[in-house]
Design a protein around this motif. Sequence first.
Motif, short mmCIF file in Angstrom:
data_model
loop_
_atom_site.label_atom_id
_atom_site.label_comp_id
_atom_site.label_asym_id
_atom_site.label_seq_id
_atom_site.Cartn_x
_atom_site.Cartn_y
_atom_site.Cartn_z
N THR A 55 0.85 -1.20 0.00
CA THR A 55 0.00 0.00 0.00
C THR A 55 0.88 1.25 0.00
O THR A 55 0.65 2.19 -0.75
CB THR A 55 -0.92 -0.01 1.24
OG1 THR A 55 -1.66 -1.21 1.26
CG2 THR A 55 -1.87 1.17 1.20
N GLU B 162 -6.92 5.27 -9.38
CA GLU B 162 -6.06 5.47 -8.20
C GLU B 162 -5.20 6.72 -8.35
O GLU B 162 -5.03 7.49 -7.41
CB GLU B 162 -5.14 4.27 -8.01
CG GLU B 162 -5.83 3.06 -7.44
CD GLU B 162 -4.96 1.81 -7.56
OE1 GLU B 162 -5.34 0.78 -7.00
OE2 GLU B 162 -3.90 1.87 -8.23
N GLU C 242 -12.25 -0.99 -5.59
CA GLU C 242 -11.00 -1.74 -5.64
C GLU C 242 -9.81 -0.79 -5.45
O GLU C 242 -8.89 -1.06 -4.68
CB GLU C 242 -10.90 -2.45 -7.00
CG GLU C 242 -9.82 -3.49 -7.07
CD GLU C 242 -9.69 -4.08 -8.48
OE1 GLU C 242 -10.72 -4.13 -9.20
OE2 GLU C 242 -8.56 -4.45 -8.86
N ARG D 205 -7.03 -0.75 -2.36
CA ARG D 205 -5.58 -0.88 -2.53
C ARG D 205 -4.85 0.29 -1.92
O ARG D 205 -3.68 0.19 -1.52
CB ARG D 205 -5.24 -1.00 -4.03
CG ARG D 205 -5.52 -2.40 -4.57
CD ARG D 205 -5.50 -2.49 -6.09
NE ARG D 205 -4.62 -1.57 -6.75
CZ ARG D 205 -3.65 -1.90 -7.62
NH1 ARG D 205 -3.44 -3.16 -7.91
NH2 ARG D 205 -2.93 -0.97 -8.20
#
Lengths: 829, 829
Positions: A10, B29, B111, B115
């Motif tokens: 992470t 992300e 998701e 993460r």
Amino acid sequence: AEKAKWPKETIELWERLSKKEANDVETIEKSIVHHVTTTLARAAYNMDNFSAYQAVALSTRDRLISRWNETQGQLSKVDPKRVYYLSLEFLLGRSMDNALLNMGLKDKYGEGIKRLGFNMEDVIESEVDAALGNGGLGRLAACYMDSLATLDYPAWGYGLRYNYGIFQQRIVDGYQTEYPDYWLNFDNPWELPRLDISIQIAFGGHVQTTQDEYGVTRHTWIPGSSVQAIATENCNNIRLWRSKPTKAFDLTSFNEGNYEKSVEDATNAEKITSVLYPNDNTMAGKELRLKQQYFWTAASLHDIVRRFKKSMREWSDFPDQVAIQLNDTHPTLAIVELQRLLVDEELLSWDDAWEIVTKTFAFTNHTVLPEAMEKWSVPMFEYLLPRHLQIIFDINLFFLQKVEKKFPNDRGLLNRMSIIEEAQPQQIRMAHLAVVGSHKVNGVAALHSNLIKTTIFKDFVDYYGEDKFVNKTNGITPRRWLHQANPQLSALITEALGNDKWLKNLSLLKGLNAKAEDAAFRKKWMTIKRANKVRLAQLIKDRCDIDVSPDALFDIQVKRIHEYKRQFMNILAVIHRYRTIKSMTAAQKASVQPRVVIFGGKAAPGYYIAKLVIKLINSVAAVVNQDPAVGDLLKVVFVPDYNVSVAEIIVPASDISQHISTAGTEASGTSNMKFVLNGGLIIGTLDGANIEILEEIGEDNIFIFGCMAHEVEDLRHAQRYRGVPMDPALQGVISAIERGTFEDPKIFQPLISTLTVGKDFYLISADFASYITANQQVDAAYKNQEEWSKKSIRCTANMGKFSSDRSVKEYADEIWNIKPYPVEDEGHL
Amino acid sequence: AEKAKWPKETIELWERLSKKEANDVETIEKSIVHHVTTTLARAAYNMDNFSAYQAVALSTRDRLISRWNETQGQLSKVDPKRVYYLSLEFLLGRSMDNALLNMGLKDKYGEGIKRLGFNMEDVIESEVDAALGNGGLGRLAACYMDSLATLDYPAWGYGLRYNYGIFQQRIVDGYQTEYPDYWLNFDNPWELPRLDISIQIAFGGHVQTTQDEYGVTRHTWIPGSSVQAIATENCNNIRLWRSKPTKAFDLTSFNEGNYEKSVEDATNAEKITSVLYPNDNTMAGKELRLKQQYFWTAASLHDIVRRFKKSMREWSDFPDQVAIQLNDTHPTLAIVELQRLLVDEELLSWDDAWEIVTKTFAFTNHTVLPEAMEKWSVPMFEYLLPRHLQIIFDINLFFLQKVEKKFPNDRGLLNRMSIIEEAQPQQIRMAHLAVVGSHKVNGVAALHSNLIKTTIFKDFVDYYGEDKFVNKTNGITPRRWLHQANPQLSALITEALGNDKWLKNLSLLKGLNAKAEDAAFRKKWMTIKRANKVRLAQLIKDRCDIDVSPDALFDIQVKRIHEYKRQFMNILAVIHRYRTIKSMTAAQKASVQPRVVIFGGKAAPGYYIAKLVIKLINSVAAVVNQDPAVGDLLKVVFVPDYNVSVAEIIVPASDISQHISTAGTEASGTSNMKFVLNGGLIIGTLDGANIEILEEIGEDNIFIFGCMAHEVEDLRHAQRYRGVPMDPALQGVISAIERGTFEDPKIFQPLISTLTVGKDFYLISADFASYITANQQVDAAYKNQEEWSKKSIRCTANMGKFSSDRSVKEYADEIWNIKPYPVEDEGHL
């Protein structure tokens, strides 16, 4: 904190995705377009310069923040001693140009925005000034923050984020009218949210006294209400607090069951940071101002203590980790608040706490003017801050006990030194509290620092000794005031010196002295000056619709309008000049040096006399500028709404500028430094930093006149009891006004009366003759353009001392005891 | 506009750089991390769930905006007729979950955020509700905007962006206390700035009458002051106006020379959109409310007219391009404002203008309750809007002249139909104005639409004919109220029906009827219901610290607290149930169906009787929940601060819900639809949409009781003149309260008095016996879980009609005459 618990992958993901953006033009363009289509929700076909500014600003900000995060991350690990600069004003002006220059990306952004269909100059012009200050004090804070950042000192500025900055000045019928400056009408891209930082600030209520388990008396403040302080951050490490309704459960409002009132109360919470008090060198005395001061100091201290506590040190280490500088007496409540936190909440003994407090704080005095001395009425203070009042009384008691021990039986002395003035009602003298609670007290120029030791703080020098009272001559940042405001001159200097190291080491400008003898260099120098004058002439045309010739001598006085700064004397001398020209033959006129006299500055809205000065300037301008007998020999201009951005146009365009306060009244002045740094000569009195400028650049390059500070008291005394000996030239000028040469003379009677009934407190008559003479010397010197250009170059060459980098280094070494912590630097400067 | 002038390569550059982001997890992300490190200026090690929410919201928003820009671009080219939905309330609740589901990206974002170290459920829970509405009216507007967007209709919602939404309700000592809902404490990521849209809104002043060059009398409104309307946009095509100080030069303030006052004035401008009036079905009558209404309608009309004018059509085309729907009478001033714009500013003749106006507007009535009828005092109105008052008087004059022509010599009729009520002072009847200025008037359920034709608008039906008065039964969006709020049930339905087309065509749910016979399916169905009850039990534990068993029957009444909704009758019946259980033997108790009675809802802060109902519920709960003689057989819960997010937990968890308003008082109700759509049965009166729900799902699946609407008047008349025949069971309950079974009975005396002194206006006694019987039927039916589960499935299966998609389609076809314009769709739904 949470990071420690995260699995390795992470953390790696975060680090991989956080990598910085590249500096190529395409990446820059992409980031601009991204902000246009998302943050601004605009389409390309629906863009104007202001939207382009916003997009460029947001893109710039993203980069600044990435750097800032990195710096903070590195500093967290080192955890060095930090300095906290508490200032109720930060006069930042525009940010974008400065930010792009500091990152060395101005050219690339300029190229990108051009390819996207816009022009960088227009885009920069779309930014609204952040005008959260009145004048010198607020701009000084901004310059110091620039230097602290440039020199890598670990430092934070703390202030208030007003919804309304200094009012907008418009001139209607010659009069100043004030208009609220709603600078936040559009989102401010330079403001970073710090949603994690939100602090409850309490007011009112009462104090509960109890005995703890050891029989020690404890005081607990039970507040009556509270508001929330939310941090917004300027990219320059300045944290500005805004007030918001508290989210906590307020039982009082509930029990009243009055929903409309509780919404009203909540809305009122935002009023605390609604408006900057528009007074310069005067004390307002309003309850809301006291609320502002406590709100701000309490929020700032809470934040400072929170940061200190992270490293789990002993309280006795506090002064080794924290230095707090009080910019004027406005933040003096921080002394009391820290004592309260340590004694009431952290349960330290009074003496241990007080030792920590006094080692932590240092205090900068900015004025000796009596009307600027902050005092708060005890009853009002008690209503808002009951526990703080108790603490102030205790501080005062213990202090006076020590004074009494050192100088027994001097009731007059105790009375003079007391933090409490025995008036009706009693008053808290904030300057005394600041001196007593600080380990160092400084003035802001050599003369001023000496003056405070012999006037307002004389008794304190006797008690504490000389060492506590020091001088830190003000400075200005050359990055904004030369590199940004005068890009052509900056480029010429860099070319002449071979590099731009002078921007971070201003004494390197000395190298220009040799260039003063180089005729080709002088020509380039003066060509740039003329270009800057053309730029100012255009601004004057746009804002005032007055045509001025860039070939005339540009004579500038821009600063707050105040009796002590004597714009009145300046306009009186202008009238004298006008009368002189009018009386000349055509032949005589041919030898007159044409001059454009330019004024700018705001008067406090309630300062009647200062506002009359503005009216007089405009009335004189209306007559002079239309008089065919004068033509281009004399023009008078009042530039409305003087602010930082306007200053950036005006400063590089001056031939001569006026810094003519009555000796002993101007603490330092910093606009004098800005003008001289840009190769403008100055005419001035032996006051404030003029004296040190004279020392640095030499008497051949400055025009000094008027009485000296030590003569002022005697002169005033004589005028008070023996009348004002009116200078004959001045008398002629007054008679002209009274004859109605410039509008109805009745308008100006109260102003004229300050010279007669008012006994000419600011000594205009006494200085008038020498002032006229000095102006004649200016005219004569200006006629020799070759010599003038040498003077101009020598002015710039010898201003190294007045960089705010030097000032800040002195504070760091001699007061704060902090060191720079350079972090990996990718920027240009 | 500027784009046309740009060279081809500039346009190409913009287009190349504007291309949309990809939908893969890594890109998502990256966008989240980018917002963390730049927009939020945070480091990863300094994150919490709220920051994670903000970053996800900002990233989601970027994508929504890109799509939105594209849609708007395409629509600009087509320039179809648009509908504008004017609603003073939009009760949106949370946005993120909905937005991610609509884009089909919830899983990928889930998701990505996982993460990055966070959990999607926690992140979603961090969002604060946008609670800019009181109840049904505001939530209806939100559902309609969802359907309009989903069905690709060109539509805009217009409302106000209040700083304070509906108050937060907290329960202190059993009483409701109101707390300001400062939902904007943190930046709202769902709000898009529309800095290009800023409109001056005028107030006060006077009207100037002149003759133009053709001798026509012209009226010009010379306003006394103005404020600025700034648009902020919700991603769902809802434009909310906020008030700001005007930037224009306000000579009045200047000439007064009072800077502090002019800052105060400027600050007051922001008060207009400060707070939502927290009244449901009552008229406040406050000046600020009228200011809100005009501010909002004027800004919205300005925007509508600006968009219309872009295409350079004739004014007579206006009704072919623009439909404006008035959600209740709140926006009725828009009728007057458009007439003013057309006559005073665009110089159309009165008749031409009025024809355009009446073809443009349509009006939705939401209530027949007399206390909810908007009226404005003529003197107050004249002070704020002098020109609009003139226009209203003219509209009324011309209207009454026509009525007089059709029905001569009926002064009573003219008096009843007049827009002006001849009271002291005169009052403007906004509902009459809305009817006169609209081409269609609709009610919101079949019964209600009939009722308005026979009561409040009877005279108008006689005059205009039946066709002007239509019905549009309310609906709810299944995307939020099933798919989002009940994800497991949504998945089960999709599995059973083979696809998720039912989400956009709700009548496909009919396919579930067959599944009611499938035991395995029923088991899955009831397993999901139980999981939803467990989730609600946890919320009850968290918020009220009461343990309830998910195996008990969950009986829910959540809605605004109002006498007509009869929460009072519900709690009286709960007391009856309590008394019955107490009187039972242990053996008798063994056969009692355990029940948890759950209440939720807010009472208007000034509605004393409604607040006493809350107190009684809590007092009863305090006794019942602690009584060991009752144990788990009966629990009473009041869930504080009922709002959209809480509803999303409560609705899917109900076994039975209560919709028990006195017949003829509830216009429609929409929570009844939400419960039934989620397989919850209902108990209710023959009122509002209950009747149509009954028609759709059949009488075996709903518990109906009480008198009918046509009986109400006779019953009330009898009670008024012959006294209230008190039901014996009810009398027992009242006696128990009066004996002090639940706290000091004096507290509840005013509430009890509504039944006696108040002549039981809402007919609680008359309906009590049948209500108790209906509740017994519920208990009996619930015991047969197999049969109950069939009923539950059939409920859901037959609710197709109540999708807001159906409602919106009816409005579009029958009132607005607009067509959908699908744009290239990349989303999931």
